[in-house]
Design an enzyme around this catalytic site. Structure first.
Site, PDB file in Angstrom:
ATOM      1  N   GLU A 281       0.833  -1.209   0.000  1.00 32.94           N
ATOM      2  CA  GLU A 281       0.000   0.000   0.000  1.00 32.94           C
ATOM      3  C   GLU A 281       0.863   1.253   0.000  1.00 32.94           C
ATOM      4  O   GLU A 281       0.520   2.251  -0.630  1.00 32.94           O
ATOM      5  CB  GLU A 281      -0.972  -0.011   1.191  1.00 32.94           C
TER       6      GLU A 281
ATOM      7  N   HIS B  96       3.407   6.364  -5.317  1.00 32.97           N
ATOM      8  CA  HIS B  96       3.024   6.687  -6.692  1.00 32.97           C
ATOM      9  C   HIS B  96       2.085   7.896  -6.701  1.00 32.97           C
ATOM     10  O   HIS B  96       2.216   8.804  -7.514  1.00 32.97           O
ATOM     11  CB  HIS B  96       2.322   5.461  -7.294  1.00 32.97           C
TER      12      HIS B  96
HETATM   13 ZN    ZN Z   1      -2.387  -3.021  -5.163  1.00 32.22          ZN
END
Ligand code: ZN
Length: 682
Positions: free
Chosen positions: A470, A476
């Site tokens: 996570e 990201h």
């Molecule tokens: Zn994922």
């Protein structure tokens, strides 16, 4: 302004948001958006540009996102009957609004004309990509069709929705209908205490004595893996793999055969209207994989490498069962059972021992240290931020000039009224303009074991991996430097590439140096001994080729089924599956097996002609990590390159292009095969 949901100057005011704020806030935002939209449509085509048209469009969706995000988040982490009702009601309003937008012919033709004009060339890459994506999505939603075809498109969509829900309902009914009532505990020999307790609880709920085995996954899994009683395993297996079919104990009662055929037929009609040859081509329109041939070749290559190893694993298992249990001729319901025995004998890892090395604080400190070494970023906790629960923490990520790059809420522990599983979600999406940057904010949510009394929360190795997964999604989202929400962070990233940063980051949980940072025995303060790390690493690849082949079987079946454009029948579905099995499988499946009748991922979910994505993203992440293995896993230069070529660029470029920027070439499957022990690690 009295409605806290509409105050989007800063972070959501979680302490002040009440259920009664939801409806009015959403009504205001949607009314405002509809008003702005009608003004935008009225702008003359010649004067249309980014600032007066596309930017206000993005403002609209960003405001809606920011108001809705805390509502949707609270629905996931602090649910109540009132909240659920308000959530559902308002989600319907938003869906209706979204459909209006997606089907807006005027909006589409304005955007399309703009894209074909000279003005398009003056925009930057991110802006152009957003517009290109918009046109693609309009097309895929059928907006470009003539009115007759459009109606047809809508009808098919509606029918498909009904069929999918009927497929799912059949599967659910069939799963719930079958149970096995045990009255002698000896029948349950071999099962762990927790599983037996669960089965006693299931009996109690049905007002029965003894124990009830159901086809829910935990119950099915426990029997297949641990039950000494072979006949019991056979019965449970048979009931499970014939659910919702014309076979097995409930044959024909909830049969999905006709649903599957209809779904495939209608999907083909739908995509034919849009001009695609088959559903596989349509699916790839929004994915990284370039063509159906590429996907098939990709899967086939993995099969070729994995099959001989898988055959050896099957032989090893058979030898093991014969040597230690005098069991010959293994049937399919024996595989999990003897595999578990073999795993215990060969690796002998105490999960409790492992946990004692992973107290929560150390795992987080280690994780932040890894982020520091890789990307030269510091993570610091901030006190006093409003959240939805006292356990929730808030952090900021700083770059080396002490500028904030991103912020995140961390909600680690399982609680009542919190949805299960783990996920990353967007609270605020990065945008920038006129000198102002909207800092990205993430929600990182897990359901880990909470601390008990004076013992800190201790994580299993799997739980540590979940946190990294996570967090990888979070990086990201938070480290993007894109100025436009439509392609910022995870937005606009192809579906088969979006798991790259998350799966990539998991790799740090398997290497000695990072594990030294992550582990500290909660009593002795020692890092995890290398012998235990090596045991974990060895156990990682137990029967990995068999597992790989199973996933490849599903992926190939899905993709072949949807590459067909004219044959739709129950026989065709079965023949396709049989053909894939004869090419891929290393374990024989009995004739009565009706796996396809319960393959909800592709028939009821969103994975049609997309199941291959799991493996696709694994190949990308393993290959990206391989560069770190080559250059040093804390090589700051490699880290910087991953940051600039993948994490920062969001969806501005094609994922293949970004991957090449980082790797210097396209993805290759060898790294994943090495990581899985299918190819020798040199
Ligand atoms: Zn994922």
């Amino acid at each position: 302004m009295s409605n806290p949901l509409l105050n989007i100057e800063n972070l959501p005011l979680f302490q002040q948001i009440k259920v009664e704020h939801i409806g009015p806030a959403i009504d205001i935002v949607l009314a405002d958006n509809r008003q702005v939209l009608s003004e935008l449509i009225a702008i003359s085509q010649d004067s249309l540009g980014w600032e007066n048209f596309f930017n206000p469009l993005e403002d609209m969706s960003d405001r809606l996102q920011r108001v809705w995000s805390p509502i949707s988040h609270l629905h996931g982490v602090k649910d109540s009957d009132e909240l659920r009702q308000a959530y559902t009601e308002n989600l319907e309003k938003i869906t209706l609004y979204q459909t209006e937008l997606d089907q807006n012919q005027d909006l589409f033709s304005k955007i399309q004309k703009f894209a074909n004009s000279k003005a398009m060339a003056n925009l930057n890459a991110a802006q152009q990509k957003i517009i290109t994506n918009m046109i693609r999505d309009f097309r895929l939603a059928g907006v470009a069709l003539d009115s007759k075809a459009k109606q047809c498109f809508k009808d098919i969509k509606q029918q498909l929705a009904k069929l999918k829900s009927s497929y799912e309902q059949n599967l659910l009914d069939a799963t719930q209908a079958w149970t096995y009532h045990c009255t002698e505990q000896s029948e349950l020999a071999g099962l762990p205490e927790t599983a037996i307790a669960m089965m006693a609880e299931q009996a109690k709920q049905k007002e029965l004595d003894g124990w009830v085995i159901s086809l829910d996954f935990p119950s099915f899994y426990a029997v297949m893996t641990f039950a000494d009683n072979r006949e019991l395993r056979r019965q449970v297996y048979t009931a499970y793999v014939t659910r919702a079919s014309e076979q097995g104990p409930d044959a024909g009662k909830w049969d999905n055969s006709a649903n599957m055929v209809e779904i495939l037929k209608l999907r083909q009609e739908l995509v034919a209207l849009l001009g695609f040859k088959n559903y596989a081509e349509y699916s790839l329109e929004t994915k990284m994989a370039e063509s159906p041939t590429k996907v098939m070749d990709f899967l086939q290559q993995l099969v070729d490498y994995s099959k001989p190893i898988g055959e050896r694993e099957v032989k090893d298992l058979n030898d093991f069962a014969k040597q230690y249990f005098q069991q010959t001729n293994l049937e399919i319901w024996d595989y999990s059972y003897y595999s578990e025995k073999m795993r215990q004998q060969q690796y002998d890892i105490s999960q409790q021992e492992v946990k004692e090395y992973f107290p929560a604080e150390q795992v987080l400190n280690g994780l932040f240290e890894i982020v520091k070494r890789l990307y030269n970023l510091s993570v610091r906790q901030v006190q006093g931020v409003e959240t939805w629960h006292p356990d929730v923490r808030f952090y900021e990520i700083f770059d080396n000039h002490d500028l904030v790059r991103g912020q995140f809420y961390l909600d680690l522990y399982a609680r009542t009224n919190k949805r299960g599983g783990a996920w990353m979600d967007e609270c605020i999406i990065r945008r920038a303009g006129k000198g102002i940057v909207q800092i990205p904010v993430a929600y990182l949510t897990c359901n880990l074991t909470p601390p008990v009394d004076d013992i800190p929360a201790l994580f299993s190795h799997d739980e540590v991996i979940t946190v990294f997964h996570e967090f990888g999604h979070g990086l990201h989202h938070m480290l993007t430097l894109v100025d436009y929400a439509g392609v910022s962070g995870i937005n606009g990233v192809s579906w088969d590439a979006v798991e790259l940063p998350s799966q990539f980051f998991e790799n740090w949980c398997w290497e000695i140096e990072p594990l030294n940072l992550l582990s500290r025995h909660y009593k002795t303060g020692q890092s995890m001994p290398e012998s235990l790390i090596n045991k974990l690493r060895k156990a990682r690849n137990f029967q990995s080729a068999m597992q790989m082949l199973r996933q490849l079987e599903f992926a190939l079946f899905d993709f072949r089924l949807h590459s067909n454009s004219d044959m739709f029948s129950q026989e065709f579905i079965q023949q396709t599956l049989d053909a894939v099995r004869s090419q891929v499988a290393v374990v024989n499946t009995p004739d009565f097996n009706r796996f396809q009748h319960g393959f909800a991922h592709i028939f009821a979910g969103g994975y049609a002609a997309g199941y291959y994505s799991y493996k696709w993203a694994e190949v990308l992440s393993a290959d990206a990590f391989d560069k770190f293995l080559e250059e040093g896993i804390f090589n700051a230069k490699t880290g910087e390159l991953f940051l600039t070529s993948i994490l920062q660029q969001g969806g501005v470029k094609e994922p293949l292009e970004m991957f090449k920027e980082f790797r210097g070439r396209g993805p290759e499957i060898q790294a994943l095969l090495k990581q899985s022990g299918i190819l020798p690690a040199v």
